[in-house]
Scaffold this motif. Structure first.
Motif, short mmCIF file in Angstrom:
data_model
loop_
_atom_site.label_atom_id
_atom_site.label_comp_id
_atom_site.label_asym_id
_atom_site.label_seq_id
_atom_site.Cartn_x
_atom_site.Cartn_y
_atom_site.Cartn_z
N THR A 235 0.91 -1.13 0.03
CA THR A 235 -0.13 0.01 0.02
C THR A 235 0.88 1.32 -0.09
N ALA A 236 2.12 1.09 0.38
CA ALA A 236 2.83 2.32 0.31
C ALA A 236 3.95 2.27 -0.60
N ILE A 237 4.12 1.27 -1.70
CA ILE A 237 4.98 1.20 -2.58
C ILE A 237 4.51 2.04 -3.70
N LEU A 238 5.13 2.82 -4.60
CA LEU A 238 4.63 3.55 -5.49
C LEU A 238 5.01 2.71 -7.00
N TYR A 239 6.11 1.92 -7.06
CA TYR A 239 6.37 0.97 -8.11
C TYR A 239 6.93 -0.26 -7.60
N ALA A 240 6.55 -1.52 -8.25
CA ALA A 240 7.24 -2.70 -7.89
C ALA A 240 6.98 -3.61 -9.21
N LYS A 241 7.78 -4.27 -9.45
CA LYS A 241 7.49 -5.41 -10.53
C LYS A 241 6.77 -6.52 -10.12
N GLU A 242 5.87 -6.72 -10.89
CA GLU A 242 4.67 -7.75 -10.57
C GLU A 242 5.01 -8.92 -9.96
N SER A 243 6.37 -9.24 -10.48
CA SER A 243 6.82 -10.75 -10.21
C SER A 243 7.13 -10.85 -8.96
N GLU A 244 7.41 -9.76 -7.93
CA GLU A 244 7.70 -9.84 -6.62
C GLU A 244 6.53 -9.65 -5.64
N ASN A 245 5.30 -9.79 -6.22
CA ASN A 245 4.04 -9.35 -5.47
C ASN A 245 3.89 -10.64 -4.75
N ILE A 246 4.06 -11.14 -3.59
CA ILE A 246 3.83 -12.30 -3.05
C ILE A 246 2.41 -12.68 -2.53
N LEU A 247 1.48 -11.67 -2.79
CA LEU A 247 -0.07 -11.97 -2.49
C LEU A 247 -0.53 -13.42 -3.16
N PRO A 248 -0.25 -13.68 -4.37
CA PRO A 248 -0.63 -15.15 -4.60
C PRO A 248 -0.12 -16.19 -3.79
N LEU A 249 1.21 -16.04 -3.35
CA LEU A 249 1.93 -17.29 -2.73
C LEU A 249 1.28 -17.20 -1.28
N VAL A 250 0.80 -16.06 -0.81
CA VAL A 250 0.35 -16.09 0.60
C VAL A 250 -0.91 -16.59 0.51
N LYS A 251 -1.88 -16.22 -0.38
CA LYS A 251 -3.20 -16.78 -0.60
C LYS A 251 -3.08 -18.21 -0.89
N ALA A 252 -2.06 -18.69 -1.45
CA ALA A 252 -1.87 -20.10 -1.65
C ALA A 252 -1.70 -20.76 -0.42
N LYS A 253 -0.75 -20.25 0.56
CA LYS A 253 -0.51 -20.58 1.80
C LYS A 253 -1.67 -20.87 2.83
N LEU A 254 -2.64 -19.92 2.61
CA LEU A 254 -3.98 -19.79 3.44
C LEU A 254 -4.87 -20.52 2.51
N GLY A 255 -4.81 -21.04 1.62
CA GLY A 255 -5.98 -21.88 0.83
C GLY A 255 -7.14 -21.06 0.59
N ILE A 256 -6.68 -19.70 -0.02
CA ILE A 256 -7.66 -18.84 -0.65
C ILE A 256 -7.56 -18.83 -1.89
N LYS A 257 -8.78 -18.80 -2.82
CA LYS A 257 -8.64 -18.87 -4.09
C LYS A 257 -8.94 -17.29 -4.72
#
Length: 165
Positions: free
Chosen positions: A143-165
């Motif tokens: 929420t505080a980052i103005l730019y980041a490569k999409e490949s470094e977004n770990i949301l999909p990995l955390v969602k998988a870890k939590l079993g969220i689709k």
């Protein structure tokens, strides 16, 4: 002079190499919480709790309005002693309503904390595990980052870890 330039160039190269070794990721924690069923359940419970408190506050406000209306309608017919007692009663009711409001705000904050603490801990644990498993040195809240490569977004990995689709 050439030695100084050479040493600076080596320092810059080593500094860039050292920074290149750091692996960073980011996550939008607000988005993660919105996706977690536990957070939705906690929010639903909190809304029910708030609604019950608001119902009690509405009852108190209605009682106070009714007493005030009665006071205005009958004040001219009362003796000074009755007026004084009714004034005290209205003041007490008003103070009770204010105290209830303050206590209610504190109770709501405590309830929010009680309901969301386990959810936040679960999210934090999943983020930590993904960070360790993925070899990340840093994970920032997106929420505080103005730019980041999409490949470094770990949301999909955390969602998988939590079993969220």
């Amino acid at each position: 002079m050439k030695k100084i330039v050479f040493l600076i160039a080596i320092g810059i190269t080593l500094g860039c190499y050292a920074n290149a070794q750091k692996k960073m990721g980011y996550i939008n924690s607000q988005e993660l919480l919105e996706l977690m069923p536990e957070a939705r359940a906690a929010d639903s419970n909190l809304q029910k709790y708030v609604a019950s408190i608001e119902a009690q506050m509405k009852e108190m406000a209605t009682e106070l309005q009714n007493k005030y209306r009665e006071y205005e309608e009958k004040v001219k017919t009362w003796t000074d002693a009755v007026k004084e007692q009714k004034d005290k009663d209205l003041t007490t009711l008003q103070q009770n309503a204010q105290q209830f409001q303050q206590a209610a705000d504190e109770k709501i904050q405590r309830k929010r904390s009680d309901l969301f603490q386990p959810v936040l801990e679960k999210a934090r644990k999943a983020i930590t595990e993904v960070g360790a498993e993925g070899g990340y040195d840093y994970i920032l809240d997106g929420t505080a980052i103005l730019y980041a490569k999409e490949s470094e977004n770990i949301l999909p990995l955390v969602k998988a870890k939590l079993g969220i689709k």
